[in-house]
Design an enzyme around this catalytic site. Structure first.
Site, PDB file in Angstrom:
ATOM      1  N   SER A   1       0.661  -1.146  -0.057  1.00  0.00           N
ATOM      2  CA  SER A   1       0.252   0.155  -0.041  1.00  0.00           C
ATOM      3  C   SER A   1       0.891   1.183  -0.079  1.00  0.00           C
ATOM      4  O   SER A   1       1.831   1.295   0.455  1.00  0.00           O
ATOM      5  CB  SER A   1      -0.835  -0.263   1.269  1.00  0.00           C
ATOM      6  OG  SER A   1      -1.452   1.326   1.722  1.00  0.00           O
TER       7      SER A   1
ATOM      8  N   TYR B   1      -1.695  -1.224  10.839  1.00  0.00           N
ATOM      9  CA  TYR B   1      -2.256  -1.815   9.583  1.00  0.00           C
ATOM     10  C   TYR B   1      -0.883  -1.442   8.758  1.00  0.00           C
ATOM     11  O   TYR B   1      -0.325  -2.340   8.026  1.00  0.00           O
ATOM     12  CB  TYR B   1      -3.316  -1.068   8.938  1.00  0.00           C
ATOM     13  CG  TYR B   1      -3.499  -1.290   7.480  1.00  0.00           C
ATOM     14  CD1 TYR B   1      -4.040  -2.626   7.092  1.00  0.00           C
ATOM     15  CD2 TYR B   1      -3.193  -0.324   6.616  1.00  0.00           C
ATOM     16  CE1 TYR B   1      -3.889  -2.723   5.741  1.00  0.00           C
ATOM     17  CE2 TYR B   1      -3.374  -0.556   5.109  1.00  0.00           C
ATOM     18  CZ  TYR B   1      -3.780  -1.757   4.770  1.00  0.00           C
ATOM     19  OH  TYR B   1      -3.648  -2.129   3.345  1.00  0.00           O
TER      20      TYR B   1
ATOM     21  N   LYS C   1       1.901  -4.071   6.470  1.00  0.00           N
ATOM     22  CA  LYS C   1       2.284  -3.897   5.127  1.00  0.00           C
ATOM     23  C   LYS C   1       3.994  -3.885   4.997  1.00  0.00           C
ATOM     24  O   LYS C   1       4.389  -4.552   4.124  1.00  0.00           O
ATOM     25  CB  LYS C   1       1.711  -2.705   4.242  1.00  0.00           C
ATOM     26  CG  LYS C   1       0.276  -2.903   4.179  1.00  0.00           C
ATOM     27  CD  LYS C   1      -0.335  -3.982   3.359  1.00  0.00           C
ATOM     28  CE  LYS C   1      -1.542  -4.432   3.331  1.00  0.00           C
ATOM     29  NZ  LYS C   1      -1.857  -5.552   2.710  1.00  0.00           N
TER      30      LYS C   1
HETATM   31  P1  NAD Z   1     -11.201  -6.527   1.011  1.00  0.00           P
HETATM   32  O1  NAD Z   1     -11.345  -6.644   2.493  1.00  0.00           O
HETATM   33  O2  NAD Z   1     -12.249  -6.327   0.266  1.00  0.00           O
HETATM   34  O3  NAD Z   1     -10.399  -7.968   0.647  1.00  0.00           O
HETATM   35  C1  NAD Z   1      -9.539  -8.671   1.551  1.00  0.00           C
HETATM   36  C2  NAD Z   1     -10.021 -10.263   1.254  1.00  0.00           C
HETATM   37  O4  NAD Z   1      -9.305 -10.932   2.258  1.00  0.00           O
HETATM   38  C3  NAD Z   1     -11.608 -10.206   2.004  1.00  0.00           C
HETATM   39  O5  NAD Z   1     -12.486 -10.951   1.102  1.00  0.00           O
HETATM   40  C4  NAD Z   1     -11.314 -11.082   3.409  1.00  0.00           C
HETATM   41  O6  NAD Z   1     -12.755 -11.701   3.768  1.00  0.00           O
HETATM   42  C5  NAD Z   1     -10.202 -11.905   3.102  1.00  0.00           C
HETATM   43  N1  NAD Z   1      -9.463 -12.265   4.236  1.00  0.00           N
HETATM   44  C6  NAD Z   1      -8.932 -11.567   5.109  1.00  0.00           C
HETATM   45  N2  NAD Z   1      -8.275 -11.967   6.201  1.00  0.00           N
HETATM   46  C7  NAD Z   1      -8.188 -13.382   5.588  1.00  0.00           C
HETATM   47  C8  NAD Z   1      -7.488 -14.626   6.069  1.00  0.00           C
HETATM   48  N3  NAD Z   1      -6.939 -14.614   7.298  1.00  0.00           N
HETATM   49  N4  NAD Z   1      -7.834 -15.607   5.315  1.00  0.00           N
HETATM   50  C9  NAD Z   1      -8.738 -15.745   4.225  1.00  0.00           C
HETATM   51  N5  NAD Z   1      -9.162 -14.517   3.786  1.00  0.00           N
HETATM   52  C10 NAD Z   1      -8.917 -13.534   4.439  1.00  0.00           C
HETATM   53  O7  NAD Z   1     -10.029  -5.561   0.742  1.00  0.00           O
HETATM   54  P2  NAD Z   1      -9.470  -4.814  -0.599  1.00  0.00           P
HETATM   55  O8  NAD Z   1      -9.690  -3.621  -0.753  1.00  0.00           O
HETATM   56  O9  NAD Z   1      -9.657  -5.734  -1.832  1.00  0.00           O
HETATM   57  O10 NAD Z   1      -7.749  -5.282  -0.429  1.00  0.00           O
HETATM   58  C11 NAD Z   1      -7.213  -6.125  -0.695  1.00  0.00           C
HETATM   59  C12 NAD Z   1      -5.593  -6.057  -0.421  1.00  0.00           C
HETATM   60  O11 NAD Z   1      -5.167  -4.968  -0.806  1.00  0.00           O
HETATM   61  C13 NAD Z   1      -5.555  -5.971   1.230  1.00  0.00           C
HETATM   62  O12 NAD Z   1      -4.395  -6.784   1.641  1.00  0.00           O
HETATM   63  C14 NAD Z   1      -5.271  -4.662   1.325  1.00  0.00           C
HETATM   64  O13 NAD Z   1      -4.618  -4.426   2.646  1.00  0.00           O
HETATM   65  C15 NAD Z   1      -4.720  -4.233   0.318  1.00  0.00           C
HETATM   66  N6  NAD Z   1      -4.813  -2.934  -0.052  1.00  0.00           N
HETATM   67  C16 NAD Z   1      -6.100  -2.147  -0.181  1.00  0.00           C
HETATM   68  C17 NAD Z   1      -6.269  -0.965  -0.570  1.00  0.00           C
HETATM   69  C18 NAD Z   1      -7.393  -0.354  -0.555  1.00  0.00           C
HETATM   70  O14 NAD Z   1      -7.526   0.911  -0.390  1.00  0.00           O
HETATM   71  N7  NAD Z   1      -8.592  -1.111  -0.965  1.00  0.00           N
HETATM   72  C19 NAD Z   1      -5.273  -0.042  -0.420  1.00  0.00           C
HETATM   73  C20 NAD Z   1      -3.767  -0.600  -0.708  1.00  0.00           C
HETATM   74  C21 NAD Z   1      -3.846  -1.902  -0.273  1.00  0.00           C
HETATM   75  C1  WQD Z   2      -8.895   9.882   1.147  1.00  0.00           C
HETATM   76  C2  WQD Z   2      -9.278  11.267   1.769  1.00  0.00           C
HETATM   77  C3  WQD Z   2      -9.252  11.857   3.860  1.00  0.00           C
HETATM   78  C4  WQD Z   2     -13.089  10.072   4.462  1.00  0.00           C
HETATM   79  C5  WQD Z   2      -6.723   4.810   3.261  1.00  0.00           C
HETATM   80  C6  WQD Z   2      -5.360   4.011   3.877  1.00  0.00           C
HETATM   81  C7  WQD Z   2      -4.624   3.583   3.021  1.00  0.00           C
HETATM   82  C8  WQD Z   2      -5.020   2.812   1.893  1.00  0.00           C
HETATM   83  C9  WQD Z   2      -6.022   3.503   1.278  1.00  0.00           C
HETATM   84  C10 WQD Z   2      -5.179   0.392   2.266  1.00  0.00           C
HETATM   85  C11 WQD Z   2      -8.279  11.829   2.740  1.00  0.00           C
HETATM   86  C12 WQD Z   2     -10.632  12.312   3.283  1.00  0.00           C
HETATM   87  C13 WQD Z   2     -11.950  10.385   3.867  1.00  0.00           C
HETATM   88  C14 WQD Z   2     -14.186  10.814   4.694  1.00  0.00           C
HETATM   89  C15 WQD Z   2     -12.663  12.795   3.931  1.00  0.00           C
HETATM   90  N1  WQD Z   2      -5.844   1.401   2.180  1.00  0.00           N
HETATM   91  N2  WQD Z   2     -11.819  12.039   3.661  1.00  0.00           N
HETATM   92  N3  WQD Z   2     -13.955  12.281   4.654  1.00  0.00           N
HETATM   93  O1  WQD Z   2      -6.535   7.706   3.791  1.00  0.00           O
HETATM   94  O2  WQD Z   2      -5.779   8.132   1.570  1.00  0.00           O
HETATM   95  O3  WQD Z   2      -5.866   5.886   2.578  1.00  0.00           O
HETATM   96  O4  WQD Z   2      -7.044   4.005   2.174  1.00  0.00           O
HETATM   97  O5  WQD Z   2      -4.019   0.040   2.261  1.00  0.00           O
HETATM   98  O6  WQD Z   2      -3.634   2.806   3.783  1.00  0.00           O
HETATM   99  O7  WQD Z   2      -4.996   4.679   5.020  1.00  0.00           O
HETATM  100  O8  WQD Z   2      -8.070   7.164   1.984  1.00  0.00           O
HETATM  101  O9  WQD Z   2     -10.193   7.148   1.295  1.00  0.00           O
HETATM  102  O10 WQD Z   2      -9.763   7.159   3.734  1.00  0.00           O
HETATM  103  O11 WQD Z   2      -9.243   9.150   2.529  1.00  0.00           O
HETATM  104  O12 WQD Z   2     -12.594  14.097   3.954  1.00  0.00           O
HETATM  105  O13 WQD Z   2     -15.275  10.545   5.465  1.00  0.00           O
HETATM  106  O14 WQD Z   2     -10.428  11.714   1.744  1.00  0.00           O
HETATM  107  O15 WQD Z   2      -8.873  13.042   4.855  1.00  0.00           O
HETATM  108  O16 WQD Z   2      -7.730  12.938   2.453  1.00  0.00           O
HETATM  109  P1  WQD Z   2      -6.429   7.225   2.469  1.00  0.00           P
HETATM  110  P2  WQD Z   2      -9.394   7.418   2.407  1.00  0.00           P
END
Ligand code: NAD
Ligand code: WQD
Length: 349
Positions: free
Chosen positions: A131, A155, A159
């Site tokens: 991330s 979290y 990562k």
């Molecule tokens: P999500 O929660 O929709 O998907 C994650 C999936 O993993 C879920 O379906 C959950 O049920 C499954 N899961 C969790 N723990 C598990 C376990 N122990 N065994 C089996 N399954 C398990 O999230 P997402 O947004 O699709 O994110 C996917 C990956 O990408 C995550 O690792 C997340 O940290 C990373 N990521 C997400 C974002 C984002 O903003 N969505 C940004 C950066 C990184």
């Molecule tokens: C985006 C912008 C907030 C909600 C997070 C995780 C990051 C990654 C992606 C997994 C910011 C603003 C938000 C609201 C708002 N996930 N905001 N009102 O914080 O960039 O990243 O998700 O890895 O690790 O930290 O994303 O969508 O929460 O926020 O004003 O109700 O929106 O302050 O500027 P962020 P976000």
């Protein structure tokens, strides 16, 4: 006939996972999903099957926790995986601050278990969901892959720890091949409106919250901070269409089979910064809905401006995001209209 490559996708029922599984199937891969459905629904798998059409027979699903080592071993004993794409993990920043042990257990122990089983069964290629959070509050933008890394919460620490684990494992044995993908802010949905993000409870992230305001599930969006040194005072992020992100995984997977690859990291973003108010305005345009705003103070831990340098992914993965904010908002809205309560057909809250 060439035998298709077989890919294990952990967390493949989730938001990014389901979109990636669809692209894998359409690209001809055999795809096995394991997911404990902790934050997802099996309906997503059924929808992916529907979208995959003739390729649907290449998809298998197992409801399984990746920390369940005997179950994972049994799966690896019965199927030869050419590579693993590892999405499974918990991802809510605030929850990780409240329950760090739960995050370490799920994300770290889960990944260690997966890597041990892969090692035992001779599978040494992994794409990992990292991330942009590992850049913390970047000193400048765009963020390049060489920037210093830090963790602002448990979290983010998971990562960073998993990235470091992969680097250490590769240093110990160069047979491993790792691609660590640092996603920026994925939003949007498949344009069919059949799969999308379905957060449980009140959403933490901006776009799912905007969506819930638009469909009447929340009264107003709180804008966290209007005094940042940005174009309009609100936070700036690099939003990326989830279908572009999914395709970035196909590009990474192909790269894993390049004999020169070792342990590499790539940003997956668009390289463009969009403010909270700009995203709200684009969503209002796409949906025709007014999003009421409440301007509040900054959210603790939030960075001011984060967006990606996309040069390395473009150069080495031959991948580039194609969709802009308008497409992301349009597809988010199609998903919202078809599934105002996510995969649940009934109103549950
Ligand atoms: P999500 O929660 O929709 O998907 C994650 C999936 O993993 C879920 O379906 C959950 O049920 C499954 N899961 C969790 N723990 C598990 C376990 N122990 N065994 C089996 N399954 C398990 O999230 P997402 O947004 O699709 O994110 C996917 C990956 O990408 C995550 O690792 C997340 O940290 C990373 N990521 C997400 C974002 C984002 O903003 N969505 C940004 C950066 C990184
Ligand atoms: C985006 C912008 C907030 C909600 C997070 C995780 C990051 C990654 C992606 C997994 C910011 C603003 C938000 C609201 C708002 N996930 N905001 N009102 O914080 O960039 O990243 O998700 O890895 O690790 O930290 O994303 O969508 O929460 O926020 O004003 O109700 O929106 O302050 O500027 P962020 P976000």
């Amino acid at each position: 006939m060439e035998v298709p490559l077989c890919v294990l996708v952990t967390g493949g029922a989730g938001y990014i996972g389901s979109h990636t599984v669809l692209e894998l199937l359409l690209d001809g891969y055999k795809t096995v999903v394991v997911d404990n459905l902790n934050n997802s629904s099996e309906i997503a798998i059924a929808r992916v099957r529907q979208l995959a059409g003739d390729h649907a027979h290449n998809l298998s699903f197992y409801k399984m926790d990746i920390r369940d080592k005997p179950a994972l071993e049994q799966l690896f004993a019965s199927t030869k995986f050419d590579a693993v794409i590892h999405f499974a993990g918990l991802k809510a920043v605030g929850e990780s601050v409240e329950k760090p042990l739960m995050y370490f257990d799920n994300n770290i122990i889960g990944t260690i278990t997966l890597l041990e089983v892969m090692a035992a069964y001779g599978c040494n290629k992994l794409v990992f969901s990292s991330s942009a959070t590992v850049y913390g509050w970047p000193k400048e933008v765009p963020c390049t892959e060489e920037f210093p890394l830090s963790a602002a919460n448990p979290y983010g620490r998971t990562k960073l720890m998993i990235e470091d684990m992969c680097r250490d494992i590769f240093a110990s044995n160069s047979d491993w091949k790792f691609i660590l993908l640092r996603y920026f802010n994925p939003i949007g949905a498949h344009p069919s409106g059949l799969i999308g993000e379905d957060p449980h409870g009140i959403p933490n992230n901006l776009m799912p919250f905007i969506q819930q305001v638009a469909v009447g599930r929340q009264p107003a969006l709180k804008v966290f901070g209007t005094d940042y040194s940005t174009k309009d005072g609100t936070g700036v992020r690099d939003y990326i269409h989830v279908v572009d992100l999914a395709n970035g995984h196909i590009a990474a997977l192909k790269k894993l089979f390049d004999p020169t690859i070792g342990c590499e990291v790539y940003n997956l973003g668009t390289g463009k910064g969009t403010s909270v108010l700009e995203l709200v305005s684009a969503f209002e345009k796409a949906s025709g809905k007014k999003i009421p705003l409440v301007k509040t103070g900054r959210r603790p831990g939030d960075a001011e401006i984060v967006y990606a340098s996309t040069a390395k992914a473009e150069r080495e993965l031959n991948w580039k995001a194609e969709h802009g904010i308008e497409d992301m908002c349009r597809d988010q809205w199609i998903w919202a209209c078809n599934n105002p309560y996510g995969y649940q057909t009934e109103k549950t809250q």
